[in-house]
Scaffold this motif. Sequence first.
Motif, PDB file in Angstrom:
ATOM      1  N   ALA A   5       0.842  -1.193   0.000  1.00 31.05           N
ATOM      2  CA  ALA A   5       0.000   0.000   0.000  1.00 31.05           C
ATOM      3  C   ALA A   5       0.879   1.245   0.000  1.00 31.05           C
ATOM      4  O   ALA A   5       0.588   2.246  -0.649  1.00 31.05           O
ATOM      5  N   ARG A   6       1.988   1.172   0.699  1.00 28.45           N
ATOM      6  CA  ARG A   6       2.942   2.271   0.733  1.00 28.45           C
ATOM      7  C   ARG A   6       3.478   2.529  -0.659  1.00 28.45           C
ATOM      8  O   ARG A   6       3.729   3.657  -1.047  1.00 28.45           O
ATOM      9  N   PHE A   7       3.658   1.436  -1.365  1.00 31.08           N
ATOM     10  CA  PHE A   7       4.273   1.515  -2.678  1.00 31.08           C
ATOM     11  C   PHE A   7       3.306   2.040  -3.725  1.00 31.08           C
ATOM     12  O   PHE A   7       3.557   3.017  -4.402  1.00 31.08           O
ATOM     13  N   TYR A   8       2.194   1.329  -3.857  1.00 22.64           N
ATOM     14  CA  TYR A   8       1.298   1.622  -4.973  1.00 22.64           C
ATOM     15  C   TYR A   8       0.181   2.579  -4.594  1.00 22.64           C
ATOM     16  O   TYR A   8      -0.625   2.935  -5.440  1.00 22.64           O
ATOM     17  N   GLY A   9       0.099   2.928  -3.336  1.00 19.29           N
ATOM     18  CA  GLY A   9      -0.991   3.799  -2.923  1.00 19.29           C
ATOM     19  C   GLY A   9      -2.235   2.975  -2.681  1.00 19.29           C
ATOM     20  O   GLY A   9      -2.312   1.808  -3.076  1.00 19.29           O
ATOM     21  N   ARG A  10      -3.209   3.575  -2.024  1.00 18.97           N
ATOM     22  CA  ARG A  10      -4.362   2.808  -1.580  1.00 18.97           C
ATOM     23  C   ARG A  10      -5.242   2.358  -2.744  1.00 18.97           C
ATOM     24  O   ARG A  10      -5.742   1.264  -2.761  1.00 18.97           O
ATOM     25  N   PHE A  11      -5.371   3.223  -3.754  1.00 18.08           N
ATOM     26  CA  PHE A  11      -6.281   2.902  -4.852  1.00 18.08           C
ATOM     27  C   PHE A  11      -5.810   1.665  -5.607  1.00 18.08           C
ATOM     28  O   PHE A  11      -6.547   0.691  -5.776  1.00 18.08           O
ATOM     29  N   LEU A  12      -4.554   1.697  -6.011  1.00 12.53           N
ATOM     30  CA  LEU A  12      -4.031   0.607  -6.828  1.00 12.53           C
ATOM     31  C   LEU A  12      -3.976  -0.694  -6.020  1.00 12.53           C
ATOM     32  O   LEU A  12      -4.353  -1.767  -6.506  1.00 12.53           O
ATOM     33  N   THR A  13      -3.535  -0.573  -4.765  1.00 12.09           N
ATOM     34  CA  THR A  13      -3.467  -1.758  -3.926  1.00 12.09           C
ATOM     35  C   THR A  13      -4.853  -2.356  -3.743  1.00 12.09           C
ATOM     36  O   THR A  13      -5.032  -3.577  -3.833  1.00 12.09           O
ATOM     37  N   GLY A  14      -5.832  -1.477  -3.515  1.00  9.58           N
ATOM     38  CA  GLY A  14      -7.207  -1.961  -3.349  1.00  9.58           C
ATOM     39  C   GLY A  14      -7.693  -2.669  -4.600  1.00  9.58           C
ATOM     40  O   GLY A  14      -8.301  -3.744  -4.530  1.00  9.58           O
ATOM     41  N   LEU A  15      -7.378  -2.089  -5.746  1.00  7.62           N
ATOM     42  CA  LEU A  15      -7.801  -2.685  -7.015  1.00  7.62           C
ATOM     43  C   LEU A  15      -7.168  -4.063  -7.193  1.00  7.62           C
ATOM     44  O   LEU A  15      -7.843  -5.043  -7.556  1.00  7.62           O
ATOM     45  N   ILE A  16      -5.883  -4.139  -6.907  1.00  9.68           N
ATOM     46  CA  ILE A  16      -5.172  -5.417  -7.050  1.00  9.68           C
ATOM     47  C   ILE A  16      -5.791  -6.463  -6.134  1.00  9.68           C
ATOM     48  O   ILE A  16      -6.085  -7.595  -6.548  1.00  9.68           O
ATOM     49  N   LEU A  17      -6.008  -6.072  -4.886  1.00 10.76           N
ATOM     50  CA  LEU A  17      -6.585  -7.023  -3.929  1.00 10.76           C
ATOM     51  C   LEU A  17      -7.977  -7.450  -4.368  1.00 10.76           C
ATOM     52  O   LEU A  17      -8.333  -8.637  -4.285  1.00 10.76           O
ATOM     53  N   ALA A  18      -8.767  -6.487  -4.856  1.00 10.37           N
ATOM     54  CA  ALA A  18     -10.134  -6.812  -5.263  1.00 10.37           C
ATOM     55  C   ALA A  18     -10.123  -7.792  -6.427  1.00 10.37           C
ATOM     56  O   ALA A  18     -10.893  -8.767  -6.444  1.00 10.37           O
ATOM     57  N   LEU A  19      -9.229  -7.570  -7.392  1.00 11.38           N
ATOM     58  CA  LEU A  19      -9.166  -8.457  -8.550  1.00 11.38           C
ATOM     59  C   LEU A  19      -8.763  -9.872  -8.130  1.00 11.38           C
ATOM     60  O   LEU A  19      -9.368 -10.861  -8.545  1.00 11.38           O
ATOM     61  N   VAL A  20      -7.740  -9.944  -7.297  1.00 11.76           N
ATOM     62  CA  VAL A  20      -7.282 -11.272  -6.878  1.00 11.76           C
ATOM     63  C   VAL A  20      -8.371 -11.969  -6.064  1.00 11.76           C
ATOM     64  O   VAL A  20      -8.615 -13.168  -6.223  1.00 11.76           O
ATOM     65  N   ALA A  21      -9.048 -11.184  -5.222  1.00 11.40           N
ATOM     66  CA  ALA A  21     -10.113 -11.773  -4.409  1.00 11.40           C
ATOM     67  C   ALA A  21     -11.226 -12.306  -5.312  1.00 11.40           C
ATOM     68  O   ALA A  21     -11.740 -13.411  -5.106  1.00 11.40           O
ATOM     69  N   PHE A  22     -11.582 -11.526  -6.347  1.00 12.41           N
ATOM     70  CA  PHE A  22     -12.627 -11.974  -7.268  1.00 12.41           C
ATOM     71  C   PHE A  22     -12.215 -13.274  -7.950  1.00 12.41           C
ATOM     72  O   PHE A  22     -12.975 -14.242  -8.022  1.00 12.41           O
ATOM     73  N   TRP A  23     -10.988 -13.277  -8.435  1.00 13.36           N
ATOM     74  CA  TRP A  23     -10.482 -14.465  -9.123  1.00 13.36           C
ATOM     75  C   TRP A  23     -10.548 -15.675  -8.208  1.00 13.36           C
ATOM     76  O   TRP A  23     -11.107 -16.725  -8.566  1.00 13.36           O
TER      77      TRP A  23
END
Lengths: 404, 358, 285
Positions: A5-23
């Motif tokens: 989250a520190r790296f990619y910021g909250r938006f991108l990290t959230g998106l990544i997590l959401a996609l992986v969770a969906f998958w």
Amino acid sequence: MGEMARFYGRFLTGLILALVAFWFLALILMPQISMIQRAFHYEARDGAAAQAVLEANRLQQRVATMNFDIRALEREVAAGVSGAAPAAPSPSNPFAGLPSPGAPRPGLPTPGLTPSPGGASAEAPEARLERLRAERDGLTETIAESRATAQRLRAEEAAAQGWSLRNFTLMSPLHWRIFGLTLVYALCVTALSFLVCYPIAYAAAQAKTPRRTALLLLALTIPYALNELLRIFAWTMILANQGLLNHALDALGIIDLSQGGAIRWLASNGSVFLVMVYTYMLFMVFPIYGSLETLDRNQIEAARDLGASSWRIHWRVALPHARPGVAVGAIMTFMLAVGSLSVPQLVGPGLHPDWFSQIVNRNFFESNSWNVGSAQALLLLVSCTIFIFLVMRVFRVGIREIAR
Amino acid sequence: MQGQEVALERLGMRFGEFTAVEPTDLTIKAGEFFSILGPSGCGKTTILRMVSGFQSPSEGRVLIGGQDMTALPPNKRPTALIFQTLALFPLMTIWENVAFGLEAQGVPKARRRKRAEELLDLVALGGQEDKRPSQLSGGQRQRVAVARALAVEPAVLLLDEPLSALDLKLRQHMRAELKTIQRRTGVTFIYITHDQGEALAMSDRVAVMRAGRVEQVGPTEEIYNRPATSFAATFVGENNLFRGRTAGAEGGLVEVETPFGLLRGQNADSLGSGEEAMLFIRPERLAPARPEHDLRLRAQVERADLEGPFFNLHLRAGDQRILLQLPNEGATPPEGEMELGFSSRDARVLRAGALAHG
Amino acid sequence: MSVAVAAPGARTPTDWSGVILKVYVALFLGFMFLPILLMAGAAFNANPTPSALDWRGFTTDWFTGRTDEAGRVIVRGLPQETRFLQGLKHSILIALGVIAISVPLGLAGALLLTRIGSKATGPLYTALVSPLLTPGIVLGVSTMIFWRDAFGVQAGLFTAMLAQSCFIASYCMLMFMARLQRQDRSLEEAALDLGASGFFAFRRVTLPYLTPTIVAASAIAFLQSNENYNTTFFAIGSSWTLVTEIGARMRFGVSPTINAIGVIFILLTVVFAALWAFSLRKKTA
């Protein structure tokens, strides 16, 4: 995670997590759970309870018909009309009780329109009324009985429904045998595939020039750019009764096609094996090639210089080096073979012994028993998982090496 | 562009059981060229990453210009980092690389381009704007990295061994270049290195680190001439070491009982008598015995290596190896047994401790 | 272990194992290509039963179809096989959907796995590659069941797309991981350090770096999607793709139009392979 989250910021990290969770949840986990749920839920179809309900309903219908007749007779008796055409259809007419356009409706007698059934008029209305009433009472009792039976059976079945192992325990011995045989078949395909592919992978990895390696790999890949089904189809043309193989044998004088001496290749499991090896070869060649590629050619030269035979070189130097590749190839090939529907279904369908995938297919699309089908699909999944663990143990490789 | 002060307050980092950096207090003055010097794995890079914000410390604070930065991510800090690998963006042109920070701020393209050209002129790379990093030499890439870092007008520039990939000649050239850029811009430089020569040549002040701990902080000549620990004495420059036990101290000097008899040196650690001690004497302070030398040794010359302006004379006395730097005055170096001497004012006695090598 | 054999001059006579290997490779190549050549040949044979041997004259009718003046169909070629054409449309539709789903999923998985340095990556990695190790039939069946039981969605193009995406995303993920592991992490750090937001750094630095892999992953996803039979067969319900239609036709009545499709596939493959080789040569030149 915080690092990310520190790296990619909250938006991108959230998106990544959401996609992986969906998958993981919607595409991998939940479907498997649904399937497992069905596999462990017994679904009674055409059971005794259903039969009893059916019987009761049938009787109920008859009673309704009788009631209609009885009412008609009662009116007849009350009117004192005797010998005239009965206004009601006979109980022997199975559709009489149904309000259909062709049949007279209760309460709307249509005298003169219905043809009189033969034997009915010979009896006196009073006697007939009596007989019908007795018959009806008897039937009513039977209905009550079969309703009670149905209820009892239903309760029993309900108790048996829900979580149970019945989908497995009630699977016929024949199906279990096919399941076991399919595992054996898949092992055979895996072993055959290894035997066919190892020399090719070795030739590609140890080719004298990079150009030759590239050509060989290209030759391997081109048939795979075609469709799996077209590869299978090409083989069925060779193995057909009037196919290339039989024509070749005919030309050699081994069989006589004109005398109907065609060999029914497609009817043998051997042809299924052959086509499977052909169809899934790439999954064996490439992993082995990948691990043999890293083998230093000098090692082989050194072994040869020390006087080792070719057999010995393969057994002691090349094969041990190819271990991870062989493991991956075996896992992939076994998985593809055991779960392959296309090859057994399309190569001589119905001629060779059934594969388990065909049984699964029938349960889903012919007998419509999804729960039994799910149980069988689960068996396939479990056997693949066990096979993977076995191979990982025997070949001492980790999961990271398996998925390249 | 104005440099700012960097202050570390009890800044420490632990990874599980392993302590990478012990709680450290350190103040780097605004506009200073400050080096953190230590062997690999001593924690210097961890400090750099905590200052730049890539690593959150497990304790303590980082202040820049008096502002607490500890909770801020790297892109919110007035620092710019020059990576060991330089990390130039390979798919962008040189000027796009330099102007990247401005692009992130949303500066219009024309102004970005103009600023990039100015900065490339500053680092003597004018005219190379439209090339790609792969088309430049190592030294040029180095300067692009500096220009790119300066483009965001940082208050503090952090450099993580940026010269280590260059060859010796280029390295020496870039030292001077970096120093000039620092003077011209007034930005605070924090320079991480394991090369003591680099640290001494460029820095105003140096911190010597070992095993997660800062052993000594001071101006370069103090670090070299008056090392505070046995590690600093051996890590920075060459040093001759004599082990022994203190015999008695008086007037700032202390005597050490060694296999070569009683030697004497500055009592830097205020040792009493009977303590394990190490006496250090720099090779250039040793010489063939002269009357003013109050301490003398006999040793056998094993080898004399010519280093240009001086000879490195390798001597041996029993198990003890001794290095002596002899000015090259045109004569052939001595051979066989010789008598050496040094002044006790030039020798430094420290409490026995870890050494830089073995 | 005789050292004498290794002495210079004492050359090993004929390397029989090498000869055997060469012969084997030649046979193998025949084994690979003969079926395909036969299949292609039969596409031009007027014999309505696909065969390359029972030759009844050269024809391209299986590609073009043949109608008489009145428009009545004499030979059912590809233009008359509307189910094939419709199936092709479905296949392409599904493949585009699969690309749109599995490339982002694979990328997200790869980023998560390569960027969090935590111990959870082991099980997560196993979970995300598990579809590759699961029989296709199981993927198809479970997807069909889940969407019907949970949402009442009947099996069709949508479920086929999801079932395929499940494992194709794993392929994409492995490709992205291989690429990301070769990336210099300090590039992203440098971008952040220069004041870029995480999103900006990703868009401007990481994404351009990944572009070739995104293209490659899309191509693989497209091919895998079009090729798939076992999973699609179960997940597609009463609809069909080109491949399931070919399968159905193989069971219920073959026609040389299948061979014609095969020839078109071969031509497409050759054209794309040539284009690819050409682009590589151009890049290296």
